[in-house]
Scaffold this motif. Structure first.
Motif, PDB file in Angstrom:
ATOM      1  N   GLU A  23       0.836  -1.211   0.000  1.00  0.00           N
ATOM      2  CA  GLU A  23       0.000   0.000   0.000  1.00  0.00           C
ATOM      3  C   GLU A  23       0.865   1.254   0.000  1.00  0.00           C
ATOM      4  N   ARG A  24       0.414   2.239  -0.784  1.00  0.00           N
ATOM      5  CA  ARG A  24       1.125   3.523  -0.824  1.00  0.00           C
ATOM      6  C   ARG A  24       0.812   4.327   0.434  1.00  0.00           C
ATOM      7  N   PRO A  25       1.795   5.057   0.928  1.00  0.00           N
ATOM      8  CA  PRO A  25       1.554   5.842   2.147  1.00  0.00           C
ATOM      9  C   PRO A  25       0.545   6.967   1.879  1.00  0.00           C
ATOM     10  N   LYS A  26      -0.226   7.313   2.911  1.00  0.00           N
ATOM     11  CA  LYS A  26      -1.216   8.394   2.798  1.00  0.00           C
ATOM     12  C   LYS A  26      -0.826   9.518   3.733  1.00  0.00           C
ATOM     13  N   PRO A  27      -0.537  10.707   3.180  1.00  0.00           N
ATOM     14  CA  PRO A  27      -0.085  11.833   4.023  1.00  0.00           C
ATOM     15  C   PRO A  27      -1.246  12.432   4.817  1.00  0.00           C
ATOM     16  N   VAL A  28      -0.858  13.206   5.816  1.00  0.00           N
ATOM     17  CA  VAL A  28      -1.825  13.954   6.646  1.00  0.00           C
ATOM     18  C   VAL A  28      -1.506  15.440   6.513  1.00  0.00           C
ATOM     19  N   LEU A  29      -2.532  16.239   6.190  1.00  0.00           N
ATOM     20  CA  LEU A  29      -2.335  17.679   6.004  1.00  0.00           C
ATOM     21  C   LEU A  29      -2.689  18.410   7.308  1.00  0.00           C
ATOM     22  N   LYS A  30      -1.784  19.259   7.740  1.00  0.00           N
ATOM     23  CA  LYS A  30      -1.997  20.063   8.942  1.00  0.00           C
ATOM     24  C   LYS A  30      -1.964  21.551   8.586  1.00  0.00           C
ATOM     25  N   VAL A  31      -2.780  22.355   9.337  1.00  0.00           N
ATOM     26  CA  VAL A  31      -2.885  23.799   9.088  1.00  0.00           C
ATOM     27  C   VAL A  31      -2.488  24.551  10.355  1.00  0.00           C
ATOM     28  N   THR A  32      -1.617  25.534  10.201  1.00  0.00           N
ATOM     29  CA  THR A  32      -1.192  26.377  11.310  1.00  0.00           C
ATOM     30  C   THR A  32      -1.411  27.850  10.905  1.00  0.00           C
ATOM     31  N   PRO A  33      -1.992  28.731  11.780  1.00  0.00           N
ATOM     32  CA  PRO A  33      -2.294  28.504  13.194  1.00  0.00           C
ATOM     33  C   PRO A  33      -3.627  27.824  13.445  1.00  0.00           C
ATOM     34  N   ASP A  34      -4.549  27.875  12.483  1.00  0.00           N
ATOM     35  CA  ASP A  34      -5.873  27.309  12.693  1.00  0.00           C
ATOM     36  C   ASP A  34      -6.538  27.161  11.334  1.00  0.00           C
ATOM     37  N   GLN A  35      -7.590  26.328  11.326  1.00  0.00           N
ATOM     38  CA  GLN A  35      -8.331  26.216  10.075  1.00  0.00           C
ATOM     39  C   GLN A  35      -9.167  27.462   9.795  1.00  0.00           C
ATOM     40  N   ARG A  36      -9.394  28.288  10.813  1.00  0.00           N
ATOM     41  CA  ARG A  36     -10.029  29.591  10.597  1.00  0.00           C
ATOM     42  C   ARG A  36      -8.997  30.661  10.908  1.00  0.00           C
ATOM     43  N   VAL A  37      -8.653  31.422   9.909  1.00  0.00           N
ATOM     44  CA  VAL A  37      -7.659  32.482  10.062  1.00  0.00           C
ATOM     45  C   VAL A  37      -8.271  33.786   9.577  1.00  0.00           C
ATOM     46  N   PHE A  38      -7.475  34.842   9.706  1.00  0.00           N
ATOM     47  CA  PHE A  38      -7.936  36.173   9.305  1.00  0.00           C
ATOM     48  C   PHE A  38      -7.045  36.735   8.210  1.00  0.00           C
ATOM     49  N   ARG A  39      -7.638  37.573   7.443  1.00  0.00           N
ATOM     50  CA  ARG A  39      -6.915  38.198   6.342  1.00  0.00           C
ATOM     51  C   ARG A  39      -5.636  38.857   6.855  1.00  0.00           C
ATOM     52  N   GLY A  40      -4.533  38.582   6.145  1.00  0.00           N
ATOM     53  CA  GLY A  40      -3.246  39.122   6.530  1.00  0.00           C
ATOM     54  C   GLY A  40      -2.415  38.205   7.399  1.00  0.00           C
ATOM     55  N   GLU A  41      -3.041  37.188   7.988  1.00  0.00           N
ATOM     56  CA  GLU A  41      -2.276  36.260   8.818  1.00  0.00           C
ATOM     57  C   GLU A  41      -1.493  35.289   7.928  1.00  0.00           C
ATOM     58  N   THR A  42      -0.397  34.767   8.474  1.00  0.00           N
ATOM     59  CA  THR A  42       0.417  33.790   7.743  1.00  0.00           C
ATOM     60  C   THR A  42      -0.105  32.385   8.031  1.00  0.00           C
ATOM     61  N   VAL A  43      -0.405  31.660   6.961  1.00  0.00           N
ATOM     62  CA  VAL A  43      -0.920  30.295   7.061  1.00  0.00           C
ATOM     63  C   VAL A  43       0.165  29.332   6.595  1.00  0.00           C
ATOM     64  N   THR A  44       0.387  28.255   7.337  1.00  0.00           N
ATOM     65  CA  THR A  44       1.372  27.230   6.974  1.00  0.00           C
ATOM     66  C   THR A  44       0.661  25.885   6.852  1.00  0.00           C
ATOM     67  N   LEU A  45       0.796  25.262   5.657  1.00  0.00           N
ATOM     68  CA  LEU A  45       0.271  23.919   5.413  1.00  0.00           C
ATOM     69  C   LEU A  45       1.434  22.923   5.488  1.00  0.00           C
ATOM     70  N   THR A  46       1.243  21.825   6.211  1.00  0.00           N
ATOM     71  CA  THR A  46       2.283  20.796   6.371  1.00  0.00           C
ATOM     72  C   THR A  46       1.754  19.462   5.885  1.00  0.00           C
ATOM     73  N   CYS A  47       2.502  18.829   4.952  1.00  0.00           N
ATOM     74  CA  CYS A  47       2.123  17.514   4.410  1.00  0.00           C
ATOM     75  C   CYS A  47       3.015  16.451   5.070  1.00  0.00           C
ATOM     76  N   ASP A  48       2.429  15.700   5.955  1.00  0.00           N
ATOM     77  CA  ASP A  48       3.185  14.713   6.752  1.00  0.00           C
ATOM     78  C   ASP A  48       2.969  13.323   6.164  1.00  0.00           C
ATOM     79  N   ILE A  49       4.110  12.718   5.659  1.00  0.00           N
ATOM     80  CA  ILE A  49       4.058  11.372   5.072  1.00  0.00           C
ATOM     81  C   ILE A  49       4.863  10.426   5.970  1.00  0.00           C
TER      82      ILE A  49
END
Length: 386
Positions: A23-49
């Protein structure tokens, strides 16, 4: 091929089958700081395999299920500055150098909410004139309006409005330069005051809010301030208006003085007149004065009030005019002839005045002069007839 090679071939085939069926590995996507953010904030997406190991992965990022034109990176993190248009569902996938791929991660929803708005107003309206005091006021959107506009009414994380107004720290800019309280400017939280404006104060002014809690800032609002030199025409207009106001004021004082003077004169006349106790006019006689050529009398004008009527009445008392003539007769004539002729008898006439004040006084003068004229004509006519 020897019999000893057969087991080796079978073992190799089993390894190949195992690699194909793994089976091929399935990554998990994480969002920082939150899934609800505000305009102008920095959003970081992390793909964990997992397991990562020493395998070099190349990552593809998808939005709203679009796999045709993904955004790719060589790192497991992808950062960006959020805007409202960045809201959507995000997923990721990894690909090895040998072209082996992982599965696509489960989608994660990112919601980007707009910041509170700010409104900047200037008093008085621009353009202003040199020497004036200018106030710029910054108003930040209320908590309830902001939540409703962003659809946060059901989000308990943002349902507390405590400190919403007091938490804001106001920032001021002029042409991209931050302003502080100085000799030119006075900053009192949401108000910027410019005293004695000069032409150097004109420009673009900005204001906004910052705070420690999320959302940590508001939109910046701007206004253009124009400062003009006070024109001589405006100064002349002000002087003219001031003089007109002074002239009107003096005119009103003169009218008031004349009204009071006429009223006092009217009161004095009323006090000197003798009221008729019965309320009716009575005829009166006065002796005539005479000289060798004329018979005349003074005409007195009296203002009275009728007992049943508060308005003024005009009462003029005239004298009965009697002309006597004696004819000398001769001593020898036994008959002494004497003639007495009454030409006119004028009695008191009461007339209601049509108006008060000065008009009544002028009416009295006119009546008296008219009577003297008539009396003089009658006197002359009598003497001529003799």
């Amino acid at each position: 091929m020897g019999s000893g090679a057969l087991p080796l071939i079978l073992l190799l085939m089993s390894f190949i089958r195992a690699g194909l069926t793994q089976e091929r590995p399935k990554p998990v996507l994480k969002v920082t700081p939150d899934q609800r953010v505000f305009r102008g904030e920095t959003v970081t997406l992390t793909c964990d395999i997992q397991p990562a190991g020493d395998i070099q992965w190349r990552y593809s990022w998808f939005k709203d299920g679009n796999t045709r034109s993904p955004y790719t990176t060589t790192t497991a993190e992808f950062s960006f500055t959020a805007s409202v248009s960045d809201s959507g569902e995000y997923s990721c996938r990894g690909e090895r150098s040998d072209s082996q791929r992982s599965d696509i991660s489960a989608a994660v929803t990112l919601t980007v909410s707009d910041l509170p708005t700010s409104t900047l107003t200037v008093t008085p309206d621009s353009p202003v004139f040199t020497g004036e005091t200018v106030n710029l006021t910054c108003v930040i959107e209320s908590h309830s309006d902001w939540r409703q506009r962003n659809g946060l009414t059901n989000d308990r994380r943002f349902d507390r409005r405590d400190g919403w107004t007091d938490d804001w720290r106001y920032v001021w800019y002029k042409d991209s330069v931050m302003l502080q309280t100085s000799d030119r400017y006075t900053i009192n939280r949401d108000t910027l005051t410019i005293r004695g404006a000069t032409e150097s104060d004109q420009g673009q002014y900005w204001c906004g809010g910052q705070r420690d809690k999320r959302p940590s800032s508001s939109h910046l609002s701007s206004v253009s301030l124009s400062v003009k030199a006070a024109s001589s025409l405006l100064l002349v207009a002000g002087v003219v208006v001031g003089l007109l106001c002074l002239l009107i004021f003096i005119s009103l004082l003169l009218l008031l003085w004349r009204y009071k003077k006429n009223k006092d004169q009217q009161r004095n006349i009323n006090q000197t007149s003798v009221p008729n106790q019965s309320g009716e006019s009575q005829p009166e006689n006065s002796p005539l004065q005479s000289d060798p050529d004329h018979i005349y009398d003074d005409v007195t004008e009296v203002k009275k009030r009728h007992k049943d009527d508060p308005e003024l009445y005009l009462e003029v008392i005239y004298s009965e005019v009697t002309v006597q003539k004696e004819i000398s007769v001769d001593k020898d004539d036994p008959v002494a002839e004497s003639n007495e002729v009454t030409y006119s008898e004028v009695r008191t006439k009461v007339k209601k005045c049509k108006s008060k004040g000065v008009q009544n006084y002028e009416h009295f003068n006119f009546g008296g002069e008219l009577f003297l004229l008539v009396l003089n004509i009658m006197h002359r006519f009598c003497y001529r007839s003799e």
